[in-house]
Scaffold this motif. Structure first.
Motif, PDB file in Angstrom:
ATOM      1  N   LEU A  37      51.230 -36.569 -55.156  1.00  0.00           N
ATOM      2  CA  LEU A  37      52.265 -37.005 -54.227  1.00  0.00           C
ATOM      3  C   LEU A  37      52.487 -35.992 -53.118  1.00  0.00           C
ATOM      4  O   LEU A  37      52.850 -36.359 -52.005  1.00  0.00           O
ATOM      5  CB  LEU A  37      53.564 -37.231 -55.015  1.00  0.00           C
ATOM      6  CG  LEU A  37      53.478 -38.284 -56.123  1.00  0.00           C
ATOM      7  CD1 LEU A  37      54.784 -38.344 -56.878  1.00  0.00           C
ATOM      8  CD2 LEU A  37      53.113 -39.646 -55.561  1.00  0.00           C
ATOM      9  N   LEU A  38      52.279 -34.734 -53.422  1.00  0.00           N
ATOM     10  CA  LEU A  38      52.443 -33.674 -52.424  1.00  0.00           C
ATOM     11  C   LEU A  38      51.252 -32.737 -52.574  1.00  0.00           C
ATOM     12  O   LEU A  38      51.110 -32.056 -53.587  1.00  0.00           O
ATOM     13  CB  LEU A  38      53.760 -32.916 -52.652  1.00  0.00           C
ATOM     14  CG  LEU A  38      54.261 -32.047 -51.496  1.00  0.00           C
ATOM     15  CD1 LEU A  38      54.573 -32.902 -50.284  1.00  0.00           C
ATOM     16  CD2 LEU A  38      55.498 -31.269 -51.925  1.00  0.00           C
ATOM     17  N   SER A  39      50.372 -32.726 -51.586  1.00  0.00           N
ATOM     18  CA  SER A  39      49.109 -32.008 -51.708  1.00  0.00           C
ATOM     19  C   SER A  39      49.339 -30.506 -51.658  1.00  0.00           C
ATOM     20  O   SER A  39      50.401 -30.012 -51.267  1.00  0.00           O
ATOM     21  CB  SER A  39      48.154 -32.441 -50.600  1.00  0.00           C
ATOM     22  OG  SER A  39      48.642 -32.027 -49.338  1.00  0.00           O
ATOM     23  N   TYR A  40      48.302 -29.783 -52.045  1.00  0.00           N
ATOM     24  CA  TYR A  40      48.368 -28.327 -51.996  1.00  0.00           C
ATOM     25  C   TYR A  40      48.432 -27.822 -50.554  1.00  0.00           C
ATOM     26  O   TYR A  40      49.028 -26.777 -50.289  1.00  0.00           O
ATOM     27  CB  TYR A  40      47.147 -27.726 -52.710  1.00  0.00           C
ATOM     28  CG  TYR A  40      47.182 -27.934 -54.192  1.00  0.00           C
ATOM     29  CD1 TYR A  40      47.962 -27.115 -55.010  1.00  0.00           C
ATOM     30  CD2 TYR A  40      46.439 -28.939 -54.802  1.00  0.00           C
ATOM     31  CE1 TYR A  40      48.004 -27.287 -56.374  1.00  0.00           C
ATOM     32  CE2 TYR A  40      46.469 -29.123 -56.167  1.00  0.00           C
ATOM     33  CZ  TYR A  40      47.251 -28.296 -56.958  1.00  0.00           C
ATOM     34  OH  TYR A  40      47.288 -28.484 -58.311  1.00  0.00           O
ATOM     35  N   ASN A  41      47.828 -28.555 -49.650  1.00  0.00           N
ATOM     36  CA  ASN A  41      47.922 -28.167 -48.237  1.00  0.00           C
ATOM     37  C   ASN A  41      49.348 -28.301 -47.727  1.00  0.00           C
ATOM     38  O   ASN A  41      49.844 -27.444 -46.985  1.00  0.00           O
ATOM     39  CB  ASN A  41      46.979 -29.025 -47.393  1.00  0.00           C
ATOM     40  CG  ASN A  41      45.526 -28.732 -47.690  1.00  0.00           C
ATOM     41  OD1 ASN A  41      45.178 -27.604 -48.050  1.00  0.00           O
ATOM     42  ND2 ASN A  41      44.665 -29.726 -47.540  1.00  0.00           N
ATOM     43  N   ASP A  42      50.020 -29.378 -48.131  1.00  0.00           N
ATOM     44  CA  ASP A  42      51.425 -29.543 -47.744  1.00  0.00           C
ATOM     45  C   ASP A  42      52.293 -28.440 -48.340  1.00  0.00           C
ATOM     46  O   ASP A  42      53.199 -27.910 -47.681  1.00  0.00           O
ATOM     47  CB  ASP A  42      51.934 -30.912 -48.191  1.00  0.00           C
ATOM     48  CG  ASP A  42      51.194 -32.051 -47.510  1.00  0.00           C
ATOM     49  OD1 ASP A  42      50.726 -31.847 -46.376  1.00  0.00           O
ATOM     50  OD2 ASP A  42      51.068 -33.132 -48.117  1.00  0.00           O
TER      51      ASP A  42
ATOM     52  N   PHE B 130      47.821 -29.255 -62.906  1.00  0.00           N
ATOM     53  CA  PHE B 130      47.332 -28.225 -61.998  1.00  0.00           C
ATOM     54  C   PHE B 130      46.088 -28.645 -61.229  1.00  0.00           C
ATOM     55  O   PHE B 130      45.957 -28.341 -60.052  1.00  0.00           O
ATOM     56  CB  PHE B 130      47.023 -26.941 -62.782  1.00  0.00           C
ATOM     57  CG  PHE B 130      48.231 -26.298 -63.364  1.00  0.00           C
ATOM     58  CD1 PHE B 130      49.102 -25.590 -62.568  1.00  0.00           C
ATOM     59  CD2 PHE B 130      48.515 -26.415 -64.709  1.00  0.00           C
ATOM     60  CE1 PHE B 130      50.226 -24.996 -63.090  1.00  0.00           C
ATOM     61  CE2 PHE B 130      49.626 -25.826 -65.251  1.00  0.00           C
ATOM     62  CZ  PHE B 130      50.488 -25.127 -64.441  1.00  0.00           C
ATOM     63  N   TYR B 131      45.157 -29.312 -61.895  1.00  0.00           N
ATOM     64  CA  TYR B 131      43.880 -29.576 -61.239  1.00  0.00           C
ATOM     65  C   TYR B 131      43.799 -31.052 -60.867  1.00  0.00           C
ATOM     66  O   TYR B 131      43.234 -31.860 -61.578  1.00  0.00           O
ATOM     67  CB  TYR B 131      42.719 -29.192 -62.149  1.00  0.00           C
ATOM     68  CG  TYR B 131      41.370 -29.263 -61.451  1.00  0.00           C
ATOM     69  CD1 TYR B 131      41.219 -28.805 -60.155  1.00  0.00           C
ATOM     70  CD2 TYR B 131      40.263 -29.783 -62.086  1.00  0.00           C
ATOM     71  CE1 TYR B 131      40.007 -28.866 -59.514  1.00  0.00           C
ATOM     72  CE2 TYR B 131      39.034 -29.848 -61.455  1.00  0.00           C
ATOM     73  CZ  TYR B 131      38.918 -29.388 -60.174  1.00  0.00           C
ATOM     74  OH  TYR B 131      37.712 -29.447 -59.540  1.00  0.00           O
TER      75      TYR B 131
ATOM     76  N   GLN C 276      54.986 -42.373 -62.079  1.00  0.00           N
ATOM     77  CA  GLN C 276      56.027 -41.563 -62.690  1.00  0.00           C
ATOM     78  C   GLN C 276      55.455 -40.290 -63.295  1.00  0.00           C
ATOM     79  O   GLN C 276      56.074 -39.211 -63.233  1.00  0.00           O
ATOM     80  CB  GLN C 276      56.750 -42.369 -63.765  1.00  0.00           C
ATOM     81  CG  GLN C 276      57.585 -43.506 -63.207  1.00  0.00           C
ATOM     82  CD  GLN C 276      58.129 -44.400 -64.295  1.00  0.00           C
ATOM     83  OE1 GLN C 276      57.695 -44.336 -65.451  1.00  0.00           O
ATOM     84  NE2 GLN C 276      59.068 -45.263 -63.938  1.00  0.00           N
ATOM     85  N   ARG C 277      54.260 -40.367 -63.867  1.00  0.00           N
ATOM     86  CA  ARG C 277      53.639 -39.179 -64.428  1.00  0.00           C
ATOM     87  C   ARG C 277      53.267 -38.191 -63.318  1.00  0.00           C
ATOM     88  O   ARG C 277      53.394 -36.977 -63.481  1.00  0.00           O
ATOM     89  CB  ARG C 277      52.408 -39.585 -65.242  1.00  0.00           C
ATOM     90  CG  ARG C 277      51.826 -38.475 -66.085  1.00  0.00           C
ATOM     91  CD  ARG C 277      50.776 -39.020 -67.031  1.00  0.00           C
ATOM     92  NE  ARG C 277      51.328 -40.013 -67.920  1.00  0.00           N
ATOM     93  CZ  ARG C 277      50.609 -40.730 -68.780  1.00  0.00           C
ATOM     94  NH1 ARG C 277      49.306 -40.554 -68.840  1.00  0.00           N
ATOM     95  NH2 ARG C 277      51.173 -41.607 -69.571  1.00  0.00           N
ATOM     96  N   ARG C 278      52.808 -38.729 -62.199  1.00  0.00           N
ATOM     97  CA  ARG C 278      52.502 -37.845 -61.072  1.00  0.00           C
ATOM     98  C   ARG C 278      53.756 -37.162 -60.555  1.00  0.00           C
ATOM     99  O   ARG C 278      53.728 -35.992 -60.150  1.00  0.00           O
ATOM    100  CB  ARG C 278      51.832 -38.644 -59.962  1.00  0.00           C
ATOM    101  CG  ARG C 278      50.392 -39.033 -60.259  1.00  0.00           C
ATOM    102  CD  ARG C 278      49.825 -39.863 -59.137  1.00  0.00           C
ATOM    103  NE  ARG C 278      48.433 -40.210 -59.362  1.00  0.00           N
ATOM    104  CZ  ARG C 278      47.732 -41.024 -58.598  1.00  0.00           C
ATOM    105  NH1 ARG C 278      48.305 -41.590 -57.535  1.00  0.00           N
ATOM    106  NH2 ARG C 278      46.469 -41.287 -58.872  1.00  0.00           N
TER     107      ARG C 278
ATOM    108  N   ARG D 294      54.974 -28.700 -61.071  1.00  0.00           N
ATOM    109  CA  ARG D 294      54.191 -27.847 -60.174  1.00  0.00           C
ATOM    110  C   ARG D 294      55.095 -27.135 -59.179  1.00  0.00           C
ATOM    111  O   ARG D 294      54.873 -25.972 -58.830  1.00  0.00           O
ATOM    112  CB  ARG D 294      53.141 -28.699 -59.460  1.00  0.00           C
ATOM    113  CG  ARG D 294      52.045 -27.890 -58.774  1.00  0.00           C
ATOM    114  CD  ARG D 294      51.070 -28.799 -58.067  1.00  0.00           C
ATOM    115  NE  ARG D 294      50.447 -29.728 -58.983  1.00  0.00           N
ATOM    116  CZ  ARG D 294      50.602 -31.048 -58.946  1.00  0.00           C
ATOM    117  NH1 ARG D 294      51.373 -31.587 -58.001  1.00  0.00           N
ATOM    118  NH2 ARG D 294      50.003 -31.826 -59.797  1.00  0.00           N
ATOM    119  N   LEU D 295      56.116 -27.829 -58.703  1.00  0.00           N
ATOM    120  CA  LEU D 295      57.027 -27.210 -57.734  1.00  0.00           C
ATOM    121  C   LEU D 295      57.925 -26.163 -58.384  1.00  0.00           C
ATOM    122  O   LEU D 295      58.355 -25.219 -57.722  1.00  0.00           O
ATOM    123  CB  LEU D 295      57.882 -28.286 -57.069  1.00  0.00           C
ATOM    124  CG  LEU D 295      57.130 -29.330 -56.230  1.00  0.00           C
ATOM    125  CD1 LEU D 295      58.114 -30.274 -55.554  1.00  0.00           C
ATOM    126  CD2 LEU D 295      56.240 -28.666 -55.207  1.00  0.00           C
TER     127      LEU D 295
END
Length: 1499
Positions: free
Chosen positions: A1362-1367, A1354-1355, A1072-1074, A1081-1082
């Motif tokens: 759950l959703l990578s920076y590449n995605d 952020f880091y 849930q925290r993620r 982040r989004l």
């Protein structure tokens, strides 16, 4: 272990003290070498060397063991050669060859601590943590290099006042001023007459190892300052030699960013790692709520009060007769003495016994100690008889009591001084008196296995590094820090505590040869970085891990919290009206003489016919559409709402089959209209489907989770709404029945024009009228609009007045007092008059206390009243020139004026409220530390009371000989190589150490409190070793270890835990925290500001490809780095070599100009400036070109041009963060942390300002001492602020406190507090100790909590989110391909194109996921309709648009397991939406199929 002890004893100094030790170490090494060699031979015989699956050559531990055997035999050979020649032949080489032998400790730890876990998962976690630590270290190096380069340019070498005509290469003591003073060449008045300010040509040993002479020394100095050790003296030295504001700005920002922000990111890394270990490897530590399953049971359950209940201890009773005797109901007095739950028994015995040492001089010691010893022995005997020996020894607390009873009995018989204070350890039994404290202790330190393993790990690191350092440095001459293992251990422990660690490093660097000092400094810096970041952070992480609940318990508690319906009661100040009889306000209707008599009616009853009311439908509809409660609408009838909610709830939960009849027929008639009310209630009724037998369950949605839980949620919401309506009804009844209710000052009527006018002024606020549900975003100016609308206009005015008043108080000083300065008195009058007007307006508008929204309803209101009263009294007494205690007390109370801003700014008030909410846990930690200090202080009084006094003449050892006078040498030179032989004659005095002693319990507690802050404990250790013996250093080392590692880290853990609890994240699981982090982040993610590639292969397309090529970006980053390194040499016009880096910088400027030209050609101008990084680079490049023109056009090259040049190079250095992903993420973390902690920093500054004002009043005239000097004093408020900032970092704060405690005859007393130069002992204790605890232990740890929160935001590695920076980057690229015009919105019809083009985790298979694609498209259609029209319609989708964040959030929801990631209410809302989407898509599919069938039939 024996081999490790042998290598730790193998030093020349150890052999010199104990010659037989040399033979013992040789024999032991030979025996161990043979044993390990035999072991290796056996392994080779059984497993083989290369052949087989278990071949020894494939085993890394076998290779490690072979290497250890080789080094052991090599050490034996070297030692035999040394013994045969009777002298050390190899020296340092022999020590370096013995260094690898210390690694044999790992083999012992490998056998003692073996865990059963999945090595693959552990490896992943360790690798992830190592990558993160590496990234944070890189970030630290970035700031070290930045401040190192700035330090070279700002400061460089320092200057000294020397006699005119002094040779800079040959300086003696006779050439220097007394005392030796740093100076600035620009200030001719700093040096006395006959002296000049000159830069001396000294070696690095002569001028010291700290400074800004070159880039390497500068980086080392920056790291030393970042450790908050010795930084203030560097600042004082540089502000004497250069501009003062440069020094203050440089070092204050260095401390803030490096010491408080960047280095605390390491704590965030370790905390995240420990959380991952706790979730994935929960079985590694066992049950986190039970430390010993064999002897105790720990049952965690959430009862109605949300408390944790512990299982009782159960054991088999061996003596049933005694047990039945003490447990019978007829023997209550025996049970009170014997039963283990003897809280009252423990209280009486422990409280009576612990302060016994205070009465030793009055009472006879032996009789009293014998009395209490007999009582505790009787308790022990009765418990052993009752429970039996086995049952007694099963509990650790009984073992502890038995140990104390035996020790006190032995001490009563033999009377040893060491054992005299052991009974004070019974203070731990007082924990049983407070269940809250007992639960807190169990939660912090349970299970003990984690804390125990961490302590063993820390001691192992210290021992291992001490042995390595010992073997490397034991052969260095005149170096006592690493002569033997105990001294090496003390030195490495000292470095870990950061107290005086720079002195240890500099002493070693001075003792070794020239070039060897560089690797020595790197070695100590790396060790210091590791132990102060990783090791200390591990303690914080373990404490936080103990405070965390289990993942399953979190979910259960979330359900429990969601089921609670808190009853909203009226406050006591309003409920007091219920005690009075009802006296409603009545009106008399006018009538004609011949009409019938009319009775008097309630005024409130008549008003509903006179006033124009909107129907309830509009109120309910508005409440649903705006999200506000019904109380927010003034035209809403409370009674009607109660009727409506009651009827709706009855129909809603009774399971009526056809609920539409509830609204289609006129079952409820409220003010004649029902349409809007019906419309909004229909959306609620659709939440559930009913049949004759009761409610039907939704079928499984896309995620397979059922919505049976929504019944409870609806009941909860209904209960909360009923409670709110009940409170509103009670307030309405009070308003009707009591005329004095809501009447300010009991005589101003509710509807009076004066009150309306005052309310208008008090409540007038920016943006209040423009608030609407469809307010559009205002772009970059939104922050300004939010700031203006933060508080009402009246509060803004008072904030400005308060700030102006505080600025006038800053101008007050000991030589310019407010009593004698009319201009300062004018500011005081303005503040008092303004505050009087403010309070008058607020009291008339809102009342004093007995009103719904009174002015003085909380602590902030009463604080305002107190500040106003103090200001008025002070203004009245200002003309009487009170210089006695009353006047000083009034001025101290006046110093609380900045706290007004706490009340005026709601965000700062929120910070204070959050601190007070966590005050309970902070108080628990404080009690534990006080108990720890009390125990060690009691031991200190017994062991060292009256024994630390000595003669100030070090050559005198006895008190009888300490008389007369002697010559005292004075050190007045800042250069260590010039020894001073100057001094004067002083009398011999037998006295205690200056700043501490253990003669009384109070002085011992004060000394240990200072030691607890890790300041001054080195002096305590050295004096104990010098006057009591080397073994007594264990006392202070043990206290420092327990107090620092296990005490102060609790403050950090508790503050972080309370911050998470107040933020609402304490009960969130890791998933849930993620998810919350992902949503945050989004929200800040934006479309790529990158135009599409031009078609074809023309010049623009080639420039576009070149600008986006990774090699091109890498080359530009290398150019930026190389140009930044040109700042390693100071740019000044007086240096002939400075022109070379300047010309090189000009060359790089043209390279950066070429980069901008390439980007403009490839991306076009508008496409280039669409990115903030390109805008920043373009601005810096234009400034560079302007600087180049200045360089060539100006006739003379002055320092002004040089300064502009290196400033622009420094600005260019920041752009490298945007070219490195790790630096970018960490810089974002720090930037957001600073933004979110703005109000915390502001609150800390206001508190610091209050203490600064009080410091001027209390200690403004104190004479100079050891640390109170021309740089650090309280003569003015700005100087007091700098001193307090220094105290926040802990830099010799205890010495400043002792300087402010100076008393006659060392000072001159006077009845006027402005004329005396004496201090105030009591005020200094309260002032400095309270300030250090509040700021250093509590406020600064809030910054750590914010950094930890933003770090996970952020880091985070791609594998952990759950959703990578590449995605996310792939989605941005896909969005840019569709959003050609870069508007940030696309048409609803284009959403399917975006979804089909996605790759990676967000990729959708067009054949397998066709139904999912329909669901997602329809969801975006709903979002487009809602955003364009405010409601859902059946119109065309051609004109509907969705934003970047709409599509991104929809993809995020579809890519996670919402059952694990979403909280309960959000989960139900999402499933409701999924069900509606599924139903609508099914309808459309059926409709489309039917249409096709009809078309086919017609065809």
């Amino acid at each position: 272990i024996i081999s490790f002890i042998s290598v730790s004893s193998n030093t020349p100094k150890s052999f010199e003290k104990l010659p037989i030790l040399q033979v013992i170490t040789v024999v032991v090494d030979v025996i161990i070498g043979f044993i390990l060699a035999i072991e290796i031979a056996v392994k080779l015989k059984h497993h083989g060397l290369f052949v087989g699956e278990a071949a020894c050559a494939r085993n890394r531990w076998f290779i490690f063991d072979c290497a250890m055997v080789v080094f052991i035999w090599l050490s034996v050979i070297l030692q035999v050669l040394e013994m045969s020649n009777k002298q050390i032949l190899l020296g340092i080489v022999a020590g370096l060859l013995r260094v690898p032998r210390a690694f044999i400790l790992f083999r012992a730890l490998r056998h003692f601590f073996s865990f059963q876990f999945d090595s693959g998962r552990i490896g992943i976690i360790v690798v992830r943590a190592s990558h993160q630590i590496g990234g944070v270290t890189l970030f630290l190096l970035f700031f070290l290099l930045l401040y190192g380069l700035l330090g070279v340019q700002l400061f460089g070498t320092c200057h000294h006042c020397v006699v005119n005509g002094t040779d800079p290469t040959n300086v003696t003591l006779s050439n220097l001023a007394i005392p030796d003073t740093h100076c600035s060449p620009d200030d001719k008045l700093m040096c006395p007459a006959g002296f000049q300010c000159l830069e001396l040509e000294l070696s690095i040993v002569e001028r010291g190892f700290s400074g800004f002479d070159n880039i390497f020394i500068s980086i080392k100095t920056v790291y030393e300052a970042a450790s908050q050790e010795g930084w203030v003296f560097l600042m004082y030295k540089n502000i004497d030699s250069y501009q003062e504001w440069h020094g203050y700005l440089y070092f204050v920002t260095l401390i803030f960013f490096l010491a408080w922000l960047v280095k605390n990111v390491f704590i965030a890394v370790i905390i995240e790692t420990m959380a991952e270990i706790r979730v994935q490897l929960h079985n590694l530590w066992g049950n986190s709520k039970c430390s010993n399953r064999k002897y105790a049971t720990q049952v965690n359950m959430l009862d109605k009060k949300n408390c944790i209940s512990r299982g009782k201890f159960e054991t088999q009773v061996t003596n049933k007769a005694a047990y039945s005797f003490v447990t019978t109901n007829n023997n209550h007095w025996v049970r009170a003495m014997v039963i283990p739950s003897d809280r009252l028994f423990n209280f009486n015995l422990a409280i009576l016994f612990n302060p016994l040492h205070l009465l030793i001089k009055i009472l006879r010691y032996r009789e009293n100690i014998l009395f209490f010893t007999v009582i505790f022995d009787m308790e022990l005997i009765i418990k052993v008889i009752t429970l039996g020996p086995r049952g007694y020894i099963k509990r650790n607390i009984y073992k502890y009591e038995a140990f104390l009873a035996l020790v006190t009995t032995f001490n009563t018989a033999c009377s040893y001084d060491v054992l005299r204070s052991f009974p004070v350890l019974r203070i731990i039994r007082l924990v049983k008196l407070s269940p809250t404290l007992e639960n807190f202790l169990f939660k912090i330190f349970g299970p003990a296995r984690k804390i125990g393993l961490l302590v063993v790990f820390t001691l192992s690191i210290l021992t291992f590094m001490s042995t390595i350092s010992l073997q490397m440095l034991c052969h260095v001459k005149n170096l006592h820090f690493f002569a033997t293992f105990p001294e090496a251990f003390q030195s490495m422990f000292q470095i870990m505590t950061q107290e005086g660690w720079i002195d240890v490093m500099h002493e070693v660097m001075k003792s070794v040869s020239g070039r060897t000092s560089i690797p020595v400094s790197i070695y100590f810096i790396l060790y210091h970085l590791f132990v102060t970041t990783v090791v200390i952070s591990l303690f914080v992480a373990v404490i936080l891990d103990n405070l965390e609940l289990d993942e399953n318990l979190k979910r259960l508690k979330q359900l429990k919290v969601s089921e609670q319906s808190r009853e909203l009661k009226q406050p006591f100040r309003l409920r007091i009206f219920e005690k009075f009889p009802n006296r409603p306000e009545m009106v008399q209707l006018s009538k004609m003489p011949n009409e019938f008599l009319l009775p008097r009616l309630r005024d409130s009853f008549m008003r509903q016919f006179v006033e124009i009311r909107s129907p309830i439908a509009h109120s309910v509809a508005a409440s649903h559409s705006t999200g506000l409660t019904l109380s927010a609408h003034p035209n809403f009838s409370t009674s009607s709402a109660i009727v409506a909610s009651t009827v709706v709830s009855l129909y809603f939960y009774a399971g009526v089959q056809h609920t539409e009849n509830l609204f289609n027929h006129e079952n409820i008639i409220l003010n004649g209209k029902i349409a809007a009310f019906q419309f909004n209630m229909e959306s609620i009724v659709k939440l559930r489907k009913f049949n004759q037998n009761g409610p039907l369950k939704w079928k499984d949605t896309l995620y397979g989770h059922k919505a049976q839980q929504d019944v409870d949620v609806k009941q909860i919401h209904l209960k909360c709404q009923q409670a709110l309506l009940k409170r509103q009804r009670q307030e309405q009844e009070l308003r009707e029945n009591h005329p004095l209710f809501d009447t300010p000052l009991l005589f101003i009527k509710r509807g009076s024009q004066l009150r309306k006018f005052c309310k208008y002024i008090v409540n007038a606020q920016y943006g209040q009228k423009s608030s609407s549900p469809n307010v559009t975003e205002q772009g970059d100016s939104q922050v300004i609009h939010d700031l203006l609308g933060l508080v009402p206009y009246l509060d803004w005015f008072m904030i400005l007045v308060t700030v102006a008043s505080c600025c006038s108080m800053l101008m007050e000083k000991t030589t310019m007092r407010i009593h004698d300065t009319p201009s300062l008195q004018v500011a005081e009058y303005i503040f008092v008059i303004s505050m009087a007007c403010e309070l008058f307006l607020k009291v008339v508008a809102n009342g004093v206390f007995f009103t719904p929204k009174p002015t003085f309803k909380d602590l902030g209101g009463f604080m305002d009243a107190a500040i106003f009263i103090v200001s008025v009294v002070f203004l009245y007494k200002i003309t009487q020139h009170l210089y006695i205690f009353i006047g000083q007390f009034l001025m101290i109370l006046r110093c609380l004026r900045p706290l007004r801003i706490f009340k005026l700014v709601p965000q700062i008030r929120k910070v204070v409220i959050e601190l007070f909410r966590g005050f309970k846990e902070i108080l628990m930690v404080f009690i534990l530390l006080v108990a720890l200090i009390f125990v060690f202080a009691s031991f200190g009084v017994q062991m060292y009371g009256g024994q630390l006094a000595a003669c100030n003449d070090l050559t005198i050892k006895t008190r009888k000989e300490c008389h007369g006078i002697f010559f005292q040498t004075v050190w007045f030179c800042k250069m260590p190589h010039l020894l001073s032989h100057q001094g004067f004659m002083v009398p011999r005095v037998w006295t205690n150490p200056r700043n501490f002693n253990f003669d009384t319990i109070g002085s011992a507690i004060l000394a240990l409190f200072e030691v607890l802050s890790l300041k001054g404990w080195i002096e305590v250790r050295d004096i104990l070793v010098e006057r009591m013996g080397p073994w007594h250093s264990l006392y202070i080392h043990l206290f420092v270890f327990l107090g620092c590692m296990m005490g102060l880290t609790q403050f950090i853990g508790v503050v972080i835990a309370n911050y998470n609890e107040n933020k609402g994240t304490a009960l969130l699981t890791v998933d849930q925290r993620r998810w919350e982090d992902l949503k945050s982040r989004l929200k800040i993610a934006q479309p790529l500001h990158l135009p599409p590639r031009p078609p074809g292969n023309g010049i623009r397309a080639k420039m576009y490809d070149l600008s986006e090529h990774r090699y091109f970006k890498g080359a530009i980053a290398c150019c930026i780095m190389i140009r930044s390194l040109l700042l390693s040499i100071k740019w000044t016009s007086s240096d002939s070599y400075a022109s070379y880096p300047l010309y090189a910088s000009i060359l790089f400027t043209f390279i950066f100009l070429l980069e901008i030209i390439i980007k403009i050609i490839g991306l076009r101008f508008l496409g280039t400036i669409s990115s903030w990084r390109n805008r920043y680079d373009m601005v810096v490049t234009l400034c560079d070109m302007a600087w180049v023109m200045m360089w060539f056009l100006l006739p003379a090259h002055n320092d002004y041009v040089y300064n502009i040049g290196w400033v622009l190079v420094g600005l260019r250095f920041f752009s490298i963060c945007g070219k490195h992903a790790t630096l970018k993420m960490l810089l974002t973390t720090v930037a957001v942390s600073v933004y979110r902690s703005f109000f915390i920093i502001l609150a800390m500054f206001l508190l610091l300002l209050c203490y600064a004002y009080a410091g001027v009043v209390l200690f403004g005239t104190v004479k100079y001492g050891e640390n109170i000097d021309r740089h650090a004093n309280f003569a003015t408020a700005p100087l007091a602020v700098t001193v307090l900032f220094r105290i926040v970092t802990g830099e010799d704060w205890n010495k400043i406190m002792h300087d402010c405690m100076i008393q006659p005859p060392r000072c001159t007393p006077h009845h006027n507090y402005w004329e005396t130069d004496c201090g105030n002992k009591t005020a200094a204790l309260v002032y400095f100790c309270s300030f250090y605890v509040i700021i250093a232990y509590i406020m600064l740890n809030l910054l750590v909590a914010i950094i930890v929160e933003n770090f996970s935001l952020f880091y985070t590695m791609d594998k952990d989110i759950l959703l990578s920076y590449n995605d996310l980057h792939m989605f941005q690229v896909t969005w840019n391909a569709v959003d050609v015009k870069r508007k940030g919105t696309i048409a609803v019809r284009d959403v399917e194109s975006v979804l089909r083009l996605l790759k990676g985790r967000l990729q959708i298979d067009k054949f397998r996921d066709r139904l999912l694609l329909k669901h997602m498209c329809y969801e975006m259609e709903r979002a487009g309709r809602k955003s364009n029209t405010g409601y859902w319609s059946n119109g065309s989708t051609e004109s509907f648009y969705v934003t970047f964040h709409d599509v991104l959030m929809m993809c995020a929801y579809r890519s996670v397991d919402i059952r694990k990631s979403l909280q309960l209410e959000e989960l139900l809302m999402r499933e409701k939406l999924e069900a509606e989407i599924e139903e609508e898509v099914a309808k459309r599919t059926i409709r489309l199929w039917l249409e096709r069938c009809i078309i086919k039939c017609k065809a």
